[in-house]
Structure formats: C-alpha cells, structure tokens
Design a protein around this motif. Structure first.
Motif, PDB file in Angstrom:
ATOM      1  N   CYS A 142       0.792  -1.234   0.000  1.00 25.61           N
ATOM      2  CA  CYS A 142       0.000   0.000   0.000  1.00 25.61           C
ATOM      3  C   CYS A 142       0.819   1.277   0.000  1.00 25.61           C
ATOM      4  CB  CYS A 142      -0.929   0.018   1.217  1.00 25.61           C
ATOM      5  SG  CYS A 142      -1.992  -1.425   1.366  1.00 25.61           S
ATOM      6  N   GLY A 143       2.103   1.182   0.281  1.00 24.86           N
ATOM      7  CA  GLY A 143       2.914   2.374   0.424  1.00 24.86           C
ATOM      8  C   GLY A 143       3.065   2.756   1.879  1.00 24.86           C
ATOM      9  N   PHE A 144       3.923   3.731   2.128  1.00 21.35           N
ATOM     10  CA  PHE A 144       4.243   4.126   3.496  1.00 21.35           C
ATOM     11  C   PHE A 144       3.228   5.111   4.067  1.00 21.35           C
ATOM     12  CE2 PHE A 144       8.114   2.544   1.686  1.00 21.35           C
ATOM     13  CZ  PHE A 144       8.759   1.894   2.726  1.00 21.35           C
ATOM     14  N   HIS A 145       2.927   6.162   3.327  1.00 29.15           N
ATOM     15  CA  HIS A 145       2.022   7.185   3.848  1.00 29.15           C
ATOM     16  C   HIS A 145       0.593   6.670   3.987  1.00 29.15           C
ATOM     17  CE1 HIS A 145       5.188  10.037   3.816  1.00 29.15           C
ATOM     18  NE2 HIS A 145       5.220  10.245   2.512  1.00 29.15           N
ATOM     19  N   ALA A 146       0.203   5.730   3.141  1.00 27.65           N
ATOM     20  CA  ALA A 146      -1.183   5.241   3.145  1.00 27.65           C
ATOM     21  C   ALA A 146      -1.473   4.302   4.313  1.00 27.65           C
ATOM     22  CB  ALA A 146      -1.486   4.530   1.825  1.00 27.65           C
ATOM     23  N   VAL A 147      -0.438   3.801   4.949  1.00 24.16           N
ATOM     24  CA  VAL A 147      -0.612   2.846   6.047  1.00 24.16           C
ATOM     25  C   VAL A 147      -0.393   3.568   7.374  1.00 24.16           C
ATOM     26  CG1 VAL A 147       0.255   0.745   7.130  1.00 24.16           C
ATOM     27  CG2 VAL A 147       0.120   0.896   4.642  1.00 24.16           C
ATOM     28  N   GLY A 148      -1.447   3.670   8.162  1.00 24.00           N
ATOM     29  CA  GLY A 148      -1.332   4.296   9.466  1.00 24.00           C
ATOM     30  C   GLY A 148      -0.864   3.333  10.525  1.00 24.00           C
ATOM     31  N   LEU A 149      -0.388   3.873  11.621  1.00 25.99           N
ATOM     32  CA  LEU A 149       0.098   3.028  12.712  1.00 25.99           C
ATOM     33  C   LEU A 149      -1.001   2.128  13.261  1.00 25.99           C
ATOM     34  CD1 LEU A 149       2.327   2.174  14.649  1.00 25.99           C
ATOM     35  CD2 LEU A 149       1.743   4.147  16.085  1.00 25.99           C
ATOM     36  N   ASP A 150      -2.217   2.643  13.358  1.00 28.08           N
ATOM     37  CA  ASP A 150      -3.316   1.841  13.891  1.00 28.08           C
ATOM     38  C   ASP A 150      -3.547   0.582  13.064  1.00 28.08           C
ATOM     39  OD1 ASP A 150      -3.726   3.591  15.964  1.00 28.08           O
ATOM     40  OD2 ASP A 150      -5.389   4.647  15.007  1.00 28.08           O
ATOM     41  N   ARG A 151      -3.379   0.694  11.765  1.00 30.24           N
ATOM     42  CA  ARG A 151      -3.585  -0.478  10.903  1.00 30.24           C
ATOM     43  C   ARG A 151      -2.522  -1.539  11.177  1.00 30.24           C
ATOM     44  NH1 ARG A 151      -4.116  -0.490   4.268  1.00 30.24           N
ATOM     45  NH2 ARG A 151      -4.452  -2.746   4.056  1.00 30.24           N
ATOM     46  N   ILE A 152      -1.306  -1.109  11.383  1.00 28.08           N
ATOM     47  CA  ILE A 152      -0.235  -2.055  11.684  1.00 28.08           C
ATOM     48  C   ILE A 152      -0.489  -2.745  13.019  1.00 28.08           C
ATOM     49  CG2 ILE A 152       2.239  -2.305  12.127  1.00 28.08           C
ATOM     50  CD1 ILE A 152       2.622   0.197  10.303  1.00 28.08           C
ATOM     51  N   LEU A 153      -0.901  -1.943  14.010  1.00 29.70           N
ATOM     52  CA  LEU A 153      -1.166  -2.512  15.332  1.00 29.70           C
ATOM     53  C   LEU A 153      -2.317  -3.510  15.282  1.00 29.70           C
ATOM     54  CD1 LEU A 153      -0.806   0.642  17.631  1.00 29.70           C
ATOM     55  CD2 LEU A 153       0.941  -0.966  16.838  1.00 29.70           C
ATOM     56  N   ALA A 154      -3.342  -3.189  14.497  1.00 25.60           N
ATOM     57  CA  ALA A 154      -4.475  -4.106  14.365  1.00 25.60           C
ATOM     58  C   ALA A 154      -4.054  -5.403  13.693  1.00 25.60           C
ATOM     59  CB  ALA A 154      -5.587  -3.435  13.570  1.00 25.60           C
ATOM     60  N   GLU A 155      -3.152  -5.294  12.738  1.00 16.85           N
ATOM     61  CA  GLU A 155      -2.668  -6.478  12.027  1.00 16.85           C
ATOM     62  C   GLU A 155      -1.947  -7.430  12.990  1.00 16.85           C
ATOM     63  OE1 GLU A 155      -2.075  -8.632   8.353  1.00 16.85           O
ATOM     64  OE2 GLU A 155      -3.250  -6.830   8.745  1.00 16.85           O
ATOM     65  N   VAL A 156      -1.179  -6.864  13.899  1.00 18.40           N
ATOM     66  CA  VAL A 156      -0.399  -7.676  14.830  1.00 18.40           C
ATOM     67  C   VAL A 156      -1.203  -8.016  16.082  1.00 18.40           C
ATOM     68  CG1 VAL A 156       1.750  -7.765  16.176  1.00 18.40           C
ATOM     69  CG2 VAL A 156       1.712  -6.636  13.954  1.00 18.40           C
ATOM     70  N   GLY A 157      -2.153  -7.135  16.433  1.00 20.29           N
ATOM     71  CA  GLY A 157      -2.963  -7.358  17.620  1.00 20.29           C
ATOM     72  C   GLY A 157      -2.288  -6.888  18.893  1.00 20.29           C
ATOM     73  N   VAL A 158      -1.649  -5.705  18.822  1.00 21.34           N
ATOM     74  CA  VAL A 158      -0.993  -5.155  20.002  1.00 21.34           C
ATOM     75  C   VAL A 158      -1.455  -3.713  20.209  1.00 21.34           C
ATOM     76  CG1 VAL A 158       1.047  -6.614  19.735  1.00 21.34           C
ATOM     77  CG2 VAL A 158       1.016  -4.337  18.693  1.00 21.34           C
ATOM     78  N   THR A 159      -1.193  -3.176  21.387  1.00 17.89           N
ATOM     79  CA  THR A 159      -1.590  -1.819  21.724  1.00 17.89           C
ATOM     80  C   THR A 159      -0.465  -0.835  21.385  1.00 17.89           C
ATOM     81  OG1 THR A 159      -0.679  -1.938  23.947  1.00 17.89           O
ATOM     82  CG2 THR A 159      -2.958  -2.727  23.643  1.00 17.89           C
ATOM     83  N   LYS A 160      -0.803   0.448  21.430  1.00 13.40           N
ATOM     84  CA  LYS A 160       0.217   1.471  21.204  1.00 13.40           C
ATOM     85  C   LYS A 160       1.286   1.428  22.295  1.00 13.40           C
ATOM     86  CE  LYS A 160      -2.299   4.806  18.388  1.00 13.40           C
ATOM     87  NZ  LYS A 160      -2.780   6.204  18.246  1.00 13.40           N
ATOM     88  N   THR A 161       0.877   1.127  23.502  1.00 16.93           N
ATOM     89  CA  THR A 161       1.850   1.022  24.586  1.00 16.93           C
ATOM     90  C   THR A 161       2.888  -0.046  24.271  1.00 16.93           C
ATOM     91  OG1 THR A 161       0.225   1.726  26.239  1.00 16.93           O
ATOM     92  CG2 THR A 161       2.163   0.522  27.031  1.00 16.93           C
ATOM     93  N   THR A 162       2.426  -1.191  23.801  1.00 19.70           N
ATOM     94  CA  THR A 162       3.347  -2.262  23.415  1.00 19.70           C
ATOM     95  C   THR A 162       4.245  -1.816  22.269  1.00 19.70           C
ATOM     96  OG1 THR A 162       1.801  -3.985  24.132  1.00 19.70           O
ATOM     97  CG2 THR A 162       3.517  -4.634  22.561  1.00 19.70           C
ATOM     98  N   PHE A 163       3.642  -1.155  21.286  1.00 27.24           N
ATOM     99  CA  PHE A 163       4.423  -0.677  20.137  1.00 27.24           C
ATOM    100  C   PHE A 163       5.564   0.225  20.601  1.00 27.24           C
ATOM    101  CE2 PHE A 163       5.319   2.732  17.112  1.00 27.24           C
ATOM    102  CZ  PHE A 163       5.716   2.001  16.011  1.00 27.24           C
ATOM    103  N   TYR A 164       5.241   1.202  21.463  1.00 25.17           N
ATOM    104  CA  TYR A 164       6.254   2.170  21.880  1.00 25.17           C
ATOM    105  C   TYR A 164       7.282   1.575  22.843  1.00 25.17           C
ATOM    106  CZ  TYR A 164       3.727   5.825  19.439  1.00 25.17           C
ATOM    107  OH  TYR A 164       3.142   6.588  18.458  1.00 25.17           O
ATOM    108  N   ASN A 165       7.044   0.369  23.281  1.00 23.73           N
ATOM    109  CA  ASN A 165       8.073  -0.356  24.025  1.00 23.73           C
ATOM    110  C   ASN A 165       9.183  -0.849  23.092  1.00 23.73           C
ATOM    111  OD1 ASN A 165       6.917  -0.107  26.575  1.00 23.73           O
ATOM    112  ND2 ASN A 165       5.729  -2.007  26.380  1.00 23.73           N
TER     113      ASN A 165
END
Length: 211
Positions: A42-65
C-alpha cells in the motif's frame, strides 16, 4: 530451470514470498514483518500506525516499548527487506549463474524476471520509499538508498571477478537496468522487462570483455 517463485492466489508475507520460511515470532519481529508487508502493498504514507497494530494485535503502549515512531519502524522494515533480498539474490544468482561471475551478473535479471511474474509484485519498496520520502537526509530515504549502494558493491565485485573493464561502471549500468526494468514492469505491466534488460546487459558484458 523451474522458477523459484510461483504464482499464487493466496497473499504471502515478504519472507514467504522469497522462500525463506516464516518470519520472526517476537512482538518486535511481528511488527516489522506486518509493517513490511503493508508498506510493500500500500505504500508508506497510506498505512497508518493503527492499521499495523491491528494487524499484529498489540496496543500502542506495546508498540512504543519497541519503537520510537512509525518512521523508525519503517526504517527497520526496510532493513529487514534488505536482508531478505541480499540473502535471496546471493543464493539464487549462484544457482542460476554457477561459478562464472559474468553469468551470475546476468542471472540477476533471471531472478528479477521470476519476481515480475508474481501477483504480489508492487514494484521496488526501496524506490517507492525514496519517492515517498524524497529528502536524501530522511532516515527512511537513507535506509532505502543504502540497499542500492550495497547492491552496487556486490555487482562491482562480480564485475571485478569477471575481469570486465571498469567494474564500477558496470555496477552503475546494472543498477540503471534493474531500476528501469522494475519501472517498466510496474508502469506498463511488461512481464518481459527483465529479460529485455538482460539482453542489454549481455551486450555490455561482451563490450567490457573486448580487447
């Protein structure tokens, strides 16, 4: 030789696409793999962080760890793809080209042709990254450019081993042919672009061998 990459209707990860088995199992690895797949498609700008987190099934807190930002994740994803490409191409140009370094140089285009026949072909993620982040000083652009610098070093070494005139020029010409073939395939859907580039490359080798 039968193509290593085969057509498939089932989407596969970048690791699976290149026949390297499953990706990593840690949360960090799964974030990198998910981001890489989404950025490729999809490209870099078109993919938001929330979509990546949903794909993996983790929270933002986990991501920023694991990562400071989405941009840092993008840099890591490009580094991962660079590792995949280097491993895959190094292995398969030897399989295709045998012990002759000149044949290995030509085999680069044979392997690229296999990739062009994939339903999941979305161009080159490194070229795409430089287009979306055009400033050379941007870490994402710099990481993408480093891939082609590394590829150029490998190509120059092969040209030296093949005893071709001006190996550095051969490496630059190969990169231009590779990038041009990728663009031709992406823009016009030309499945034969890699083989046309190979024919030009053969002429360059013949000229570089001439006395």
């Amino acid at each position: 030789m039968t193509s290593t990459l085969t057509m498939t209707a089932t989407p596969r990860t970048a690791v699976e696409l290149f026949g390297l088995g499953p990706g990593g199992t840690s949360t960090r690895d799964r974030l990198i793999d998910a981001a890489l797949n989404l950025f490729m498609e999809c490209g870099f700008h078109a993919v938001g962080l929330d979509r990546i987190l949903a794909e993996v099934g983790v929270t933002k807190t986990t991501f920023y760890n694991h990562f400071e930002s989405k941009d840092q994740l993008a840099v890591e994803a490009l580094a991962r793809r660079d590792q995949i490409d280097m491993l895959f191409y190094t292995q398969h140009i030897v399989e295709r080209g045998g012990d002759d370094p000149a044949d290995q140089l030509l085999a680069v285009f044979d392997v690229l042709h296999d990739y062009f026949t994939q339903e999941q072909f979305h161009g080159c993620i490194f070229i795409n990254a430089c287009a979306e982040f055009p400033m050379p000083g941007d870490p994402i652009h710099a990481q993408a450019a480093e891939h082609y610098e590394r590829a150029g070093d490998i190509l120059e070494t092969l040209a030296e081993r093949a005893k071709l005139k001006d190996p550095a020029a051969i490496a630059r010409q190969w990169l231009i042919l590779l990038q041009g073939a990728i663009s031709q395939r992406l823009v016009l859907g030309d499945d034969g672009a890699a083989q046309d580039a190979r024919a030009i490359a053969q002429q360059l080798i013949d000229a570089a061998k001439a006395d």
